[in-house]
Design an enzyme around this catalytic site. Structure first.
Site, PDB file in Angstrom:
ATOM      1  N   ASP A 144       6.191  -1.942   2.673  1.00 50.59           N
ATOM      2  CA  ASP A 144       4.814  -1.904   2.197  1.00 50.59           C
ATOM      3  C   ASP A 144       4.659  -0.904   1.048  1.00 50.59           C
ATOM      4  O   ASP A 144       4.745   0.304   1.261  1.00 50.59           O
ATOM      5  CB  ASP A 144       3.903  -1.505   3.374  1.00 50.59           C
ATOM      6  CG  ASP A 144       2.425  -1.469   2.991  1.00 50.59           C
ATOM      7  OD1 ASP A 144       2.068  -2.000   1.917  1.00 50.59           O
ATOM      8  OD2 ASP A 144       1.629  -0.919   3.783  1.00 50.59           O
ATOM      9  N   ASP A 340       1.189  -4.954  -5.484  1.00 50.02           N
ATOM     10  CA  ASP A 340       1.226  -4.726  -4.041  1.00 50.02           C
ATOM     11  C   ASP A 340       2.180  -5.713  -3.371  1.00 50.02           C
ATOM     12  O   ASP A 340       2.104  -6.912  -3.631  1.00 50.02           O
ATOM     13  CB  ASP A 340      -0.189  -4.866  -3.468  1.00 50.02           C
ATOM     14  CG  ASP A 340      -0.232  -4.541  -1.988  1.00 50.02           C
ATOM     15  OD1 ASP A 340       0.458  -3.595  -1.565  1.00 50.02           O
ATOM     16  OD2 ASP A 340      -0.948  -5.235  -1.242  1.00 50.02           O
TER      17      ASP A 340
END
Ligand SMILES: *[C@@H]1O[C@H](CO)[C@@H](O)[C@H](O)[C@H]1NC(C)=O
Ligand SMILES: *[C@@H]1O[C@H](CO)[C@@H](O)[C@H](O)[C@H]1NC(C)=O
Length: 457
Positions: A144, A340
């Protein structure tokens, strides 16, 4: 009638050209031909398309729901479920940016959790396997870029979500070392206070998931020759939410606690990843500078004082079919743009999305349209087609990095344009993971640059 004829012939010519030009070779700049079979990914893992360079710390990335995943439950959620989950993440990231909160500061009350979110949805889609402790125990974790803290669930953990592997048991590891709550180390960490005299943390994720536990040091084994001693991680003792099966998470953000920041002395603050075109192949996570930097297109990594964890970039323009859309670059700069790994569908400010959609639709007018799927409002019915011609979509970043997206980064496997509009104009733009597919994305925290290399996996 006579005057309409030349016009009609022109249309006819363009129409024929559309087809012949497509079947007789590709124009890299303008369109891409995709075999329709790529929409029906098989259930066989075709393995990696990229191999480790010598001397490189190279970990295999798999999609949790594909045949390459080590998970026992590989059932793919429906697109409706995926999009619901994706929206929660987008709301969370935009909330964090607008409030300037780090992941360890955000409050439960700032999060709205949809009650109908499917339980089969994992938070992040891409996973790696690493080792914790002595002796080493392998753990499969999410990656992440939107958070920093690395954590795994630890025994005892009565209120934990179910995971694929046995719980990590710190009492069985000779290298486990919890941080005591009155230590200097603890005073420098965002702590919620003491838990059995140990330094406690709480982290709330955007989908309503939260994790609490104890900051600890442990030996982290990335590869047999990459063993990190005294790695600071979160040993979770009360974790709830939608992680669904993974044993924890590796934060790849820019903040101090992330894997890349903690190992910056070893890997010079550089990492890269490549997300595969589909779940039937694998990608990679690499620590350290890539071997091949010759074909890297680089853009400055921008800093946003309120959000030191995120990777901001300067998106300045978008082209469709080789034609730059007429969108003033201030349209992108008002909300800022981040890359992201966890967001799936790229979110653009409404003006930019409208221009992209309109150009895309006019190119695709020869295909029958299909009903929208949630926020994906530009969908096609490709049944009966052997090959599909779609316009190229290029994202232009400051510093002259123009990246032509892979076909798998333009359309979803449900036949929809894989972009969506933000709800309001000033909101953060997010380059999601679909658009990043097959690029090696290189993050260099030292030189504050982000590079892209095509066809890397
Ligand atoms: C790999 O590492 C070894 C030992 O550190 C070194 O001798 C060799 O030159 C390196 N190879 C490459 C391709 O960098
Ligand atoms: C589809 O593309 C493949 C590969 O380029 C080609 O061999 C095939 O003839 C194409 N099919 C049609 C119907 O154009």
């Amino acid at each position: 009638m006579a005057s309409a004829l030349p016009f009609f012939s022109l249309i006819l010519f363009l129409f024929i050209c559309q087809f012949t030009c497509i079947t007789h070779g590709e124009d890299d700049e303008k369109y891409i031909v995709i075999p329709a079979s790529s929409w029906k990914p098989g259930d066989v893992c075709s393995g990696p398309k990229a191999i480790a360079g010598t001397n490189h710390t190279f970990l295999v990335i798999t999609h949790r729901h594909g045949p390459c995943s080590s998970f026992t439950n590989k059932k793919k959620p429906t697109w409706k479920e995926i999009l619901l989950r994706d929206q929660v993440r987008v709301d969370y990231l935009q909330n964090r940016v607008s409030k300037g909160n780090s992941e360890l500061q955000i409050q439960n009350s700032e999060i709205s959790i949809p009650t109908n979110i499917g339980s089969a949805i994992g938070t992040n889609e891409y996973i790696i396997t690493i080792g914790f402790g002595t002796p080493e125990v392998t753990q499969t974790v999410d990656i992440d870029t939107g958070s920093d803290l690395c954590w795994i669930q630890c025994n005892p953990c009565p209120p934990c979500y179910s995971q694929n592997d046995p719980l990590f048991d710190p009492s069985q590891s000779s290298s486990y070392n919890p941080i005591s709550c009155n230590s200097d180390d603890c005073s420098q960490l965002p702590s919620i206070g003491c838990s059995n005299s140990q330094c406690g943390y709480k982290q709330v994720y955007g989908d309503g998931s939260y994790i609490t536990g104890v900051y600890s040091y442990e030996t982290l084994t990335l590869t047999p020759s990459d063993v990190i001693n005294n790695f600071l991680f979160g040993c979770g003792h009360d974790d709830e939410g939608l992680f669904q099966g993974t044993d924890g998470l590796v934060g790849l953000g820019r903040g101090d606690l992330s894997l890349v920041s903690q190992t910056s002395q070893i890997y010079s603050g550089t990492f890269s990843y490549c997300l595969p075109a589909s779940p039937t192949s694998t990608g990679f996570l690499q620590l350290g500078a890539p071997a091949d930097t010759s074909s890297l297109l680089s853009t400055p990594m921008l800093t946003n004082a309120g959000n030191p964890s995120f990777y901001f970039v300067g998106l300045v323009a978008i082209s469709v079919g080789g034609q730059q859309l007429s969108i003033p670059s201030t349209v992108f700069s008002s909300g800022g743009t981040i890359l992201d790994s966890g967001t799936i569908i790229t979110r653009l400010t409404p003006t930019a999305y409208a221009a992209l959609r309109s150009a895309f639709r006019s190119y695709m007018s020869m295909y029958p349209s299909a009903p929208a799927i949630g926020i994906l409002d530009t969908c096609y019915d490709f049944s009966g087609y052997e090959n599909i011609s779609i316009p190229t979509v290029a994202l232009q970043f400051s510093g002259d990095a123009t990246i032509n997206l892979d076909g798998s980064g333009i359309l979803t496997d449900s036949g929809c344009l894989a972009f969506a509009a933000n709800k309001n104009a000033g909101a953060l733009n997010i380059i999601g993971n679909v658009q990043q597919r097959t690029f090696e994305v290189v993050y260099n925290l030292g030189s504050e640059s982000i590079g892209f290399r095509r066809n890397a996996c």
